[in-house]
Design an enzyme around this catalytic site. Structure first.
Site, PDB file in Angstrom:
ATOM      1  N   HIS A 105      -1.582   4.847   4.489  1.00  0.00           N
ATOM      2  CA  HIS A 105      -0.790   3.996   3.594  1.00  0.00           C
ATOM      3  C   HIS A 105       0.651   4.001   4.084  1.00  0.00           C
ATOM      4  O   HIS A 105       1.133   5.018   4.567  1.00  0.00           O
ATOM      5  CB  HIS A 105      -0.831   4.543   2.159  1.00  0.00           C
ATOM      6  CG  HIS A 105       0.195   3.921   1.265  1.00  0.00           C
ATOM      7  ND1 HIS A 105      -0.022   2.726   0.624  1.00  0.00           N
ATOM      8  CD2 HIS A 105       1.465   4.304   0.945  1.00  0.00           C
ATOM      9  CE1 HIS A 105       1.064   2.399  -0.068  1.00  0.00           C
ATOM     10  NE2 HIS A 105       1.974   3.347   0.113  1.00  0.00           N
ATOM     11  N   TYR A 132      -0.704   3.956  -7.757  1.00  0.00           N
ATOM     12  CA  TYR A 132      -1.158   2.592  -7.455  1.00  0.00           C
ATOM     13  C   TYR A 132      -1.113   1.682  -8.689  1.00  0.00           C
ATOM     14  O   TYR A 132      -1.853   0.697  -8.725  1.00  0.00           O
ATOM     15  CB  TYR A 132      -2.590   2.635  -6.910  1.00  0.00           C
ATOM     16  CG  TYR A 132      -2.706   2.985  -5.440  1.00  0.00           C
ATOM     17  CD1 TYR A 132      -2.078   2.214  -4.453  1.00  0.00           C
ATOM     18  CD2 TYR A 132      -3.495   4.061  -5.017  1.00  0.00           C
ATOM     19  CE1 TYR A 132      -2.212   2.513  -3.106  1.00  0.00           C
ATOM     20  CE2 TYR A 132      -3.635   4.365  -3.658  1.00  0.00           C
ATOM     21  CZ  TYR A 132      -2.993   3.583  -2.713  1.00  0.00           C
ATOM     22  OH  TYR A 132      -3.132   3.859  -1.375  1.00  0.00           O
ATOM     23  N   GLU A 146       7.872   5.283  -4.297  1.00  0.00           N
ATOM     24  CA  GLU A 146       6.801   6.134  -3.763  1.00  0.00           C
ATOM     25  C   GLU A 146       7.328   7.494  -3.295  1.00  0.00           C
ATOM     26  O   GLU A 146       6.679   8.528  -3.515  1.00  0.00           O
ATOM     27  CB  GLU A 146       6.077   5.397  -2.632  1.00  0.00           C
ATOM     28  CG  GLU A 146       5.321   4.179  -3.170  1.00  0.00           C
ATOM     29  CD  GLU A 146       4.564   3.398  -2.118  1.00  0.00           C
ATOM     30  OE1 GLU A 146       3.754   2.545  -2.507  1.00  0.00           O
ATOM     31  OE2 GLU A 146       4.763   3.634  -0.903  1.00  0.00           O
ATOM     32  N   ASN A 193      -8.988   3.145   4.678  1.00  0.00           N
ATOM     33  CA  ASN A 193      -8.281   2.585   5.832  1.00  0.00           C
ATOM     34  C   ASN A 193      -7.234   3.527   6.421  1.00  0.00           C
ATOM     35  O   ASN A 193      -6.235   3.096   6.980  1.00  0.00           O
ATOM     36  CB  ASN A 193      -7.690   1.210   5.480  1.00  0.00           C
ATOM     37  CG  ASN A 193      -6.670   1.286   4.347  1.00  0.00           C
ATOM     38  OD1 ASN A 193      -6.460   2.341   3.774  1.00  0.00           O
ATOM     39  ND2 ASN A 193      -6.026   0.166   4.059  1.00  0.00           N
ATOM     40  N   LYS A 229      -4.797   9.190   4.516  1.00  0.00           N
ATOM     41  CA  LYS A 229      -5.739   9.128   3.393  1.00  0.00           C
ATOM     42  C   LYS A 229      -6.926  10.087   3.582  1.00  0.00           C
ATOM     43  O   LYS A 229      -7.193  10.549   4.695  1.00  0.00           O
ATOM     44  CB  LYS A 229      -6.216   7.686   3.229  1.00  0.00           C
ATOM     45  CG  LYS A 229      -5.087   6.729   2.818  1.00  0.00           C
ATOM     46  CD  LYS A 229      -5.633   5.360   2.465  1.00  0.00           C
ATOM     47  CE  LYS A 229      -4.505   4.435   2.043  1.00  0.00           C
ATOM     48  NZ  LYS A 229      -5.012   3.107   1.607  1.00  0.00           N
TER      49      LYS A 229
HETATM   50  P1  CMP Z   1      -2.782   0.605   0.727  1.00  0.00           P
HETATM   51  O1  CMP Z   1      -1.868   0.097   1.786  1.00  0.00           O
HETATM   52  O2  CMP Z   1      -2.756   2.044   0.398  1.00  0.00           O
HETATM   53  O3  CMP Z   1      -2.515  -0.243  -0.622  1.00  0.00           O
HETATM   54  C1  CMP Z   1      -3.508  -0.512  -1.567  1.00  0.00           C
HETATM   55  C2  CMP Z   1      -4.865  -0.066  -1.112  1.00  0.00           C
HETATM   56  O4  CMP Z   1      -5.920  -0.665  -1.792  1.00  0.00           O
HETATM   57  C3  CMP Z   1      -5.088  -0.474   0.329  1.00  0.00           C
HETATM   58  O5  CMP Z   1      -4.277   0.259   1.189  1.00  0.00           O
HETATM   59  C4  CMP Z   1      -6.580  -0.244   0.454  1.00  0.00           C
HETATM   60  O6  CMP Z   1      -6.911   1.130   0.597  1.00  0.00           O
HETATM   61  C5  CMP Z   1      -7.027  -0.714  -0.906  1.00  0.00           C
HETATM   62  N1  CMP Z   1      -7.486  -2.104  -0.883  1.00  0.00           N
HETATM   63  C6  CMP Z   1      -6.761  -3.210  -0.667  1.00  0.00           C
HETATM   64  N2  CMP Z   1      -7.532  -4.312  -0.740  1.00  0.00           N
HETATM   65  C7  CMP Z   1      -8.776  -3.863  -1.024  1.00  0.00           C
HETATM   66  C8  CMP Z   1     -10.024  -4.515  -1.235  1.00  0.00           C
HETATM   67  N3  CMP Z   1     -10.140  -5.834  -1.164  1.00  0.00           N
HETATM   68  N4  CMP Z   1     -11.093  -3.746  -1.514  1.00  0.00           N
HETATM   69  C9  CMP Z   1     -10.967  -2.407  -1.598  1.00  0.00           C
HETATM   70  N5  CMP Z   1      -9.805  -1.735  -1.407  1.00  0.00           N
HETATM   71  C10 CMP Z   1      -8.737  -2.462  -1.118  1.00  0.00           C
END
Ligand code: CMP
Length: 138
Positions: A116, A50, A127, A113, A10
């Site tokens: 993904h 998403y 995806e 984070n 990311k």
């Molecule tokens: P990802 O695995 O890419 O799938 C959905 C993404 O949404 C997740 O990783 C985070 O980057 C984001 N995400 C999930 N939960 C939250 C949350 N509570 N607040 C903000 N971002 C979130």
């Protein structure tokens, strides 16, 4: 049997200079990189990717973040790739991520984070097809 999954390094991790370190973790864990591309994506492209999260309160900020700078799109292969990548990544919220996981090492927040990974076989198929053409996956 070899299985394929889809992954993104990311924008936070790319900005922080962690691309190489995360790729090394992925290869060390036995994944083969089938296809890889660094690019920036538009907000509309992030929204399409998403779309399953479109009703979530974080949808707007998540898609703004994902279109905020370059990221790295990848198709990875190994036995049990989908579950094994999820384990290597660690919990969505890095505060809950296990020691030794990519998110524990490189992620800053639940949104930013670092990585993904597809959460199931159907998601992986969607995806992979969203970002890569068949001829890029030979
Ligand atoms: P990802 O695995 O890419 O799938 C959905 C993404 O949404 C997740 O990783 C985070 O980057 C984001 N995400 C999930 N939960 C939250 C949350 N509570 N607040 C903000 N971002 C979130």
């Amino acid at each position: 049997m070899p299985q394929r999954t889809f992954s993104i390094i990311k924008p936070d991790a790319v900005r922080n200079g962690y691309t190489g370190a995360i790729l090394a973790e992925i290869e060390k864990a036995g994944f083969q990189i089938i296809s890889i591309r660094k690019q920036s994506i538009s907000k509309a492209q992030a929204e399409g990717f998403y779309y399953v999260h479109k009703e979530r309160p974080f949808f707007d900020s998540l898609t703004t973040f994902m279109s905020s700078g370059p990221l790295v799109l990848m198709v990875l292969e190994k036995d049990n790739a989908i579950a094994d990548l999820r384990a290597l990544m660690g919990a969505t919220n890095p505060a809950n991520a296990e020691e030794g996981t990519i998110r524990k090492k490189f992620a800053g927040s639940i949104q930013e984070n670092a990585i993904h990974g597809s959460d199931g076989a159907e998601t992986a198929a969607f995806e992979i097809g969203y970002w890569f053409a068949g001829y890029e996956l030979i």
